[in-house]
Design an enzyme around this catalytic site. Structure first.
Site, mmCIF file in Angstrom:
data_model
loop_
_atom_site.group_PDB
_atom_site.id
_atom_site.type_symbol
_atom_site.label_atom_id
_atom_site.label_comp_id
_atom_site.label_asym_id
_atom_site.label_seq_id
_atom_site.Cartn_x
_atom_site.Cartn_y
_atom_site.Cartn_z
ATOM 1 C CG HIS A 98 -4.320 -1.126 -0.244
ATOM 2 N ND1 HIS A 98 -4.083 -1.008 1.103
ATOM 3 C CD2 HIS A 98 -4.928 -2.328 -0.413
ATOM 4 C CE1 HIS A 98 -4.542 -2.089 1.733
ATOM 5 N NE2 HIS A 98 -5.049 -2.905 0.828
ATOM 6 C CG ASP A 119 -5.778 -5.569 3.328
ATOM 7 O OD1 ASP A 119 -6.220 -6.665 3.718
ATOM 8 O OD2 ASP A 119 -5.872 -5.193 2.147
ATOM 9 C CB SER A 142 -0.937 -0.055 1.213
ATOM 10 O OG SER A 142 -1.889 0.973 1.154
#
Length: 190
Positions: free
Chosen positions: A38, A131, A11
């Site tokens: 992401h 995540d 991310s």
């Protein structure tokens, strides 16, 4: 140990790292690379092109039910969950976000772990939320190899630290060590 796939989650702060990794892989890299990253959901184009500029292997945003092939990188499309299915296929979904994220790294990692089990390499890179931590644990629980980018070099270390709290990683590697490890993978079968 011989592997069948590599899955990478990242991310915030992971773009430069993933670019370096993809650039370093030889054109003959023997495994598929699954990318759950992401990114902004309202921007649908440009990311694949940006990653492809320096990559040595083809990078594609897969369609639902696409067959996974070695030597290619599959980037989860913006605002879709990417699942790995038996038979080496990808499934896409617009189910609710997980950990405020779609694609969810956890979902991609868990489904890949269930398909490839001990033949899977999971790598968690820099990121700003948790995540991927649970997904990496599932990879490890099912016999796969768990690699975490060294939090000391991450632009944002929340994701890597969360992964290390939940899972006893096999390796905590710098970007250069991740590259060296992947470059030494020669084949999928003895």
């Amino acid at each position: 140990m011989y592997y069948k796939a590599v899955i990478i989650g990242g991310s915030a702060g992971s773009f430069q790292v993933i670019t370096r990794i993809l650039h370093s892989l030889p054109p003959t890299f023997p495994l598929p690379v699954l990318l759950s990253l992401h990114r902004l959901k309202h921007i649908r184009s440009g990311f694949v092109e940006a990653l492809s500029i320096k990559a040595s292997i083809p990078i594609v945003e897969p369609f639902d039910k696409d067959q996974i092939k070695p030597g290619r990188a599959y980037l989860a499309p913006a605002n879709y969950h990417m699942f790995i299915e038996l038979g080496n296929k990808i499934a896409l979904s617009t189910e609710e976000p997980v950990n405020h994220s779609r694609p969810s790294i956890d979902l991609s990692f868990v489904t890949a772990a269930q398909v490839y089990r001990e033949k899977l390499i999971g790598i968690i890179l820099s990121g700003a939320n948790r995540d991927g931590a649970y997904g990496l644990k599932k990879i490890k629980d099912l016999g796969g190899l768990a690699i975490v980018q060294d939090p000391a070099e991450c632009q944002v270390k929340t994701m890597t630290e969360a992964s290390l709290k939940l899972t006893k990683a096999d390796h905590v590697f710098s970007t250069q060590e991740i590259i060296k490890f992947l470059q030494n993978i020669k084949s999928t079968a003895p």
